[in-house]
Write a protein that holds these residues in place. Structure first.
Motif, PDB file in Angstrom:
ATOM      1  N   ASP A   1       0.908  -1.195  -0.194  1.00  0.00           N
ATOM      2  CA  ASP A   1      -0.140  -0.025  -0.081  1.00  0.00           C
ATOM      3  C   ASP A   1       0.974   1.408   0.047  1.00  0.00           C
ATOM      4  O   ASP A   1       0.179   2.301  -0.301  1.00  0.00           O
ATOM      5  N   GLY A   2       2.050   1.191   0.622  1.00  0.00           N
ATOM      6  CA  GLY A   2       2.928   2.315   0.678  1.00  0.00           C
ATOM      7  C   GLY A   2       4.313   1.886   1.145  1.00  0.00           C
ATOM      8  O   GLY A   2       4.725   0.934   1.179  1.00  0.00           O
ATOM      9  N   TYR A   3       5.212   3.042   1.545  1.00  0.00           N
ATOM     10  CA  TYR A   3       6.451   2.712   2.028  1.00  0.00           C
ATOM     11  C   TYR A   3       6.637   3.519   3.317  1.00  0.00           C
ATOM     12  O   TYR A   3       6.224   4.641   3.431  1.00  0.00           O
ATOM     13  N   ARG A   4       7.434   3.093   3.992  1.00  0.00           N
ATOM     14  CA  ARG A   4       7.684   3.794   5.241  1.00  0.00           C
ATOM     15  C   ARG A   4       9.519   4.195   5.114  1.00  0.00           C
ATOM     16  O   ARG A   4      10.158   3.220   4.906  1.00  0.00           O
ATOM     17  N   VAL A   5       9.528   5.307   5.280  1.00  0.00           N
ATOM     18  CA  VAL A   5      11.229   5.815   5.308  1.00  0.00           C
ATOM     19  C   VAL A   5      11.515   6.386   6.747  1.00  0.00           C
ATOM     20  O   VAL A   5      10.786   7.234   7.219  1.00  0.00           O
ATOM     21  N   THR A   6      12.419   5.902   7.292  1.00  0.00           N
ATOM     22  CA  THR A   6      13.000   6.360   8.394  1.00  0.00           C
ATOM     23  C   THR A   6      14.474   6.721   8.429  1.00  0.00           C
ATOM     24  O   THR A   6      15.531   6.163   7.680  1.00  0.00           O
ATOM     25  N   ILE A   7      14.747   7.946   8.888  1.00  0.00           N
ATOM     26  CA  ILE A   7      16.157   8.783   8.691  1.00  0.00           C
ATOM     27  C   ILE A   7      16.625   9.009   9.995  1.00  0.00           C
ATOM     28  O   ILE A   7      15.960   9.533  10.981  1.00  0.00           O
ATOM     29  N   TRP A   8      17.785   8.951  10.324  1.00  0.00           N
ATOM     30  CA  TRP A   8      18.406   9.446  11.437  1.00  0.00           C
ATOM     31  C   TRP A   8      19.835   9.748  11.249  1.00  0.00           C
ATOM     32  O   TRP A   8      20.679   9.134  10.208  1.00  0.00           O
TER      33      TRP A   8
ATOM     34  N   GLY B   1      24.175   9.264  16.053  1.00  0.00           N
ATOM     35  CA  GLY B   1      23.061   8.701  16.885  1.00  0.00           C
ATOM     36  C   GLY B   1      22.238   9.791  17.541  1.00  0.00           C
ATOM     37  O   GLY B   1      21.518   9.462  18.478  1.00  0.00           O
ATOM     38  N   GLU B   2      22.453  11.114  17.377  1.00  0.00           N
ATOM     39  CA  GLU B   2      21.567  11.965  17.867  1.00  0.00           C
ATOM     40  C   GLU B   2      20.147  12.127  17.499  1.00  0.00           C
ATOM     41  O   GLU B   2      19.871  11.949  16.220  1.00  0.00           O
ATOM     42  N   PRO B   3      19.407  11.966  18.447  1.00  0.00           N
ATOM     43  CA  PRO B   3      17.824  11.980  18.128  1.00  0.00           C
ATOM     44  C   PRO B   3      17.210  13.192  17.367  1.00  0.00           C
ATOM     45  O   PRO B   3      18.194  14.256  17.313  1.00  0.00           O
ATOM     46  N   PRO B   4      16.304  13.232  16.900  1.00  0.00           N
ATOM     47  CA  PRO B   4      15.273  12.041  16.808  1.00  0.00           C
ATOM     48  C   PRO B   4      15.747  10.987  15.425  1.00  0.00           C
ATOM     49  O   PRO B   4      16.372  11.222  14.677  1.00  0.00           O
ATOM     50  N   GLN B   5      14.922  10.074  15.480  1.00  0.00           N
ATOM     51  CA  GLN B   5      14.702   9.140  14.029  1.00  0.00           C
ATOM     52  C   GLN B   5      13.402   9.502  13.602  1.00  0.00           C
ATOM     53  O   GLN B   5      12.364   9.239  13.974  1.00  0.00           O
ATOM     54  N   GLU B   6      13.491  10.293  12.466  1.00  0.00           N
ATOM     55  CA  GLU B   6      12.081  10.724  11.680  1.00  0.00           C
ATOM     56  C   GLU B   6      11.723   9.728  10.855  1.00  0.00           C
ATOM     57  O   GLU B   6      12.447   9.169  10.003  1.00  0.00           O
ATOM     58  N   GLN B   7      10.495   9.377  11.075  1.00  0.00           N
ATOM     59  CA  GLN B   7       9.672   8.496   9.994  1.00  0.00           C
ATOM     60  C   GLN B   7       8.479   9.420   9.046  1.00  0.00           C
ATOM     61  O   GLN B   7       7.864  10.007   9.517  1.00  0.00           O
ATOM     62  N   MET B   8       8.749   8.541   7.822  1.00  0.00           N
ATOM     63  CA  MET B   8       7.904   9.470   6.851  1.00  0.00           C
ATOM     64  C   MET B   8       7.149   8.365   6.093  1.00  0.00           C
ATOM     65  O   MET B   8       7.741   7.283   6.097  1.00  0.00           O
ATOM     66  N   THR B   9       6.111   8.487   5.577  1.00  0.00           N
ATOM     67  CA  THR B   9       5.199   7.381   4.575  1.00  0.00           C
ATOM     68  C   THR B   9       5.306   8.174   3.114  1.00  0.00           C
ATOM     69  O   THR B   9       5.122   9.436   3.171  1.00  0.00           O
ATOM     70  N   THR B  10       5.133   7.479   2.335  1.00  0.00           N
ATOM     71  CA  THR B  10       5.058   7.830   0.916  1.00  0.00           C
ATOM     72  C   THR B  10       4.603   6.746   0.092  1.00  0.00           C
ATOM     73  O   THR B  10       4.785   5.408   0.383  1.00  0.00           O
ATOM     74  N   SER B  11       3.751   7.001  -0.982  1.00  0.00           N
ATOM     75  CA  SER B  11       3.187   5.895  -1.839  1.00  0.00           C
ATOM     76  C   SER B  11       4.015   5.822  -3.148  1.00  0.00           C
ATOM     77  O   SER B  11       3.960   4.998  -3.784  1.00  0.00           O
TER      78      SER B  11
END
Length: 554
Positions: free
Chosen positions: A92-99, A103-113
């Motif tokens: 249905d889509g994709y999840r993209v996590t970037i950090w 190791g400095e926070p945060p780990q940002e999560q995004m969704t895209t089709s």
């Protein structure tokens, strides 16, 4: 065999984000070990058929990644990542996590089709994780590393400086004009190939910051790279999101303690060799062997038993043109690198052979060809080819062949003849015969008594009419036509054959036994026999014998 069956899920928590149905399922602890995978079925309210969602078990595949300098903002770059999923119509889509790699926070999560994402990031290193999902499951993620951007043009440009106090503290300095715009900063430092440390801080007064009580002690002889990032958010210096949240101000390098290089330059070679100069070339010392900032290279060279000359070149130079050298002179050459802590290891080599060999090759190219030709003429003289000799090709008439057979039957047992016997006397030769004999001389220098000087005959004394008028003179005239005037030496390589041609009768028609015998005087017989002996000596290839036997001439 009894097969264990797991019970129903202990808890099911469905959630419904816009356009997505997520189902979180948990089992009792004793049942979890027996569950490898599960499936979810659903149906529309009021429908009698169930839809089963397949589980996603493959990960996306990275297709391309591009890092482009973002011209609209200094210290940022535009990151473009594209990928694909092997199985169509199952996600249905994709999840993209970037950090950040530090190791400095945060780990940002995004969704895209769409299988593509674009980000505006600083020059730091980042990690990216991409996975596909549907209402039943989430696929395994593929990880991509965005490397740190090494801006070599701005490295050490003076905008950022470092002072090291000890192994747990150092101070960084930047330009004060940044204080009007930024108050939140983050410092990252690392050893190449190792993990990154970071520290964020707030500063609105001084354009410097001392970092103390470091969690990891600074190591001696190791090169550190430190980077300062600017953050526009003034409410908090901690990042709330990754995308377009900071820019890179500058990067520099430092050592806690410097040392001298532990290795010498490598790949030493010579180019453009001339009689009195040569170009020396080498490769840089490895970074891990420098143990400090390279300040340059020192080249030493000297003749044997003479004082040493040294030249210093810049650290970025990898070649040097050595001039005013003496041709064929032995030179000892050394090269080493040096840092603020001193000179490193030298490498020793010699360049005498290069210049000497060049001089020898140059001489051979200039004078070699004439010398080789002259030596060949002396050591290996040309041997004439008998097939190309006129002497051999002219033996065609029957008379010449007959005389050659007669000479072949002669057997000479003693070349140094002390006496001879006349076994057959011919008719008397007219007085003018001696004038028709050519001037001959023996080939043996050790028998001068056998050399006779003969007068040239008068070619006009005998005419063609006389040859046909008197039959009794046939033999004599035939012999006279053979004794033509000739020089003392012969042009060809086969002297015996040329002498034989000039002395053999031309056109002998009948056998010599039919020719009337003519009495000759003893003096003329001596001349003729000596001449015949000369022919036998030249024609024979047998070595002379010391026998005292008498030579017999037929």
């Amino acid at each position: 065999m009894k097969r264990d069956r797991c019970g129903p899920p202990n808890e099911v928590l469905p959630t419904r984000p816009p356009g997505v149905l997520q189902v979180n399922v948990t089992w009792l602890l004793e049942d979890v070990k027996n569950i490898n995978k599960f499936s979810v079925r659903y149906k529309v309210l009021g429908s009698h058929s169930w839809n089963e969602l397949p589980e996603l078990i493959t990960q996306p595949i990275i297709v391309s990644s591009k890092y482009i300098k973002f011209t609209q903002q200094t210290g940022c770059r535009l990151i473009s990542i594209t990928w694909k999923f092997p199985v169509k119509d199952l996600y249905d889509g994709y999840r993209v996590t970037i950090w950040k790699e530090s190791g400095e926070p945060p780990q940002e999560q995004m969704t895209t089709s769409e299988p593509e994402i674009k980000l505006i990031l600083s020059y730091s290193a980042y990690h990216l994780s991409i996975s596909a999902y549907n209402n039943a499951s989430v696929s395994p993620a593929v990880t991509h590393i965005i490397p740190q951007h090494e801006d070599t043009n701005n490295l050490g440009d003076g905008r950022l400086n470092v002072t090291v106090h000890n192994s747990t503290a150092f101070t960084i300095y930047w330009r004060s004009d940044q204080l009007r715009m930024y108050v939140c900063y983050v410092v990252e430092w690392m050893i190449k190939g190792h993990s990154t440390w970071y520290r964020s801080f707030f500063e609105d007064t001084n354009a410097s910051k001392t970092l103390s009580s470091l969690s990891e002690h600074l190591e001696p002889y190791k090169r550190y790279r430190v980077t300062l990032h600017l953050r526009p958010n003034k409410n908090t210096c901690n990042m709330k999101h990754i995308n377009n949240s900071e820019s890179t101000y500058g990067t520099t390098e430092f050592y806690h303690i410097e040392g001298s290089p532990v290795s010498a330059p490598t790949n030493i070679s010579f180019h453009n060799k001339t009689v009195n100069s040569v170009v020396l070339q080498w490769s840089h010392i490895r970074d891990e062997d420098l143990r400090g900032f390279l300040l340059g290279y020192i080249i030493y060279y000297n003749e044997k038993h003479y004082s040493e000359t040294n030249i210093t070149v810049d650290p970025g130079v990898t070649s040097f043109h050595m001039e005013t050298l003496k041709s064929g002179t032995f030179y000892q050459v050394q090269i080493s690198g040096f840092t603020s802590a001193g000179e490193g290891i030298r490498i020793h080599f010699s360049i005498s052979g290069a210049i000497t060999v060049f001089a020898v090759v140059a001489c051979l190219l200039i004078f070699g060809s004439p010398v080789i030709k002259r030596a060949k003429a002396i050591l290996w003289p040309s041997v004439p080819n008998p097939g190309h000799s006129n002497a051999v090709q002219k033996i065609e008439s029957p008379g010449q062949l007959e005389l050659l057979e007669v000479l072949a039957t002669l057997k000479v047992e003693e070349w140094d003849t002390k006496s001879f016997q006349i076994l057959d006397r011919e008719a008397m030769i007219p007085p003018h015969t001696s004038s028709m004999l050519p001037l001959l001389r023996t080939c043996e220098e050790d028998n001068p008594e056998m050399t006779h000087t003969l007068n040239e005959r008068d070619t006009d004394s005998v005419t063609e009419d006389n040859l046909h008028d008197d039959p009794a003179d046939t033999s004599l005239d035939t012999q006279s036509t053979h004794f033509q005037s000739s020089p003392l030496t012969f042009a060809g390589g086969y002297t015996t054959m040329e002498m034989f041609q000039q002395l053999a009768p031309q056109g002998m028609a009948a056998d010599s036994s039919n020719t009337p015998r003519i009495e000759s005087t003893p003096e003329e017989s001596t001349v003729l026999k000596s001449m015949r002996l000369d022919y036998v000596r030249q024609f024979s290839t047998s070595p002379p014998s010391d026998s005292e036997h008498m030579s017999t001439i037929l």
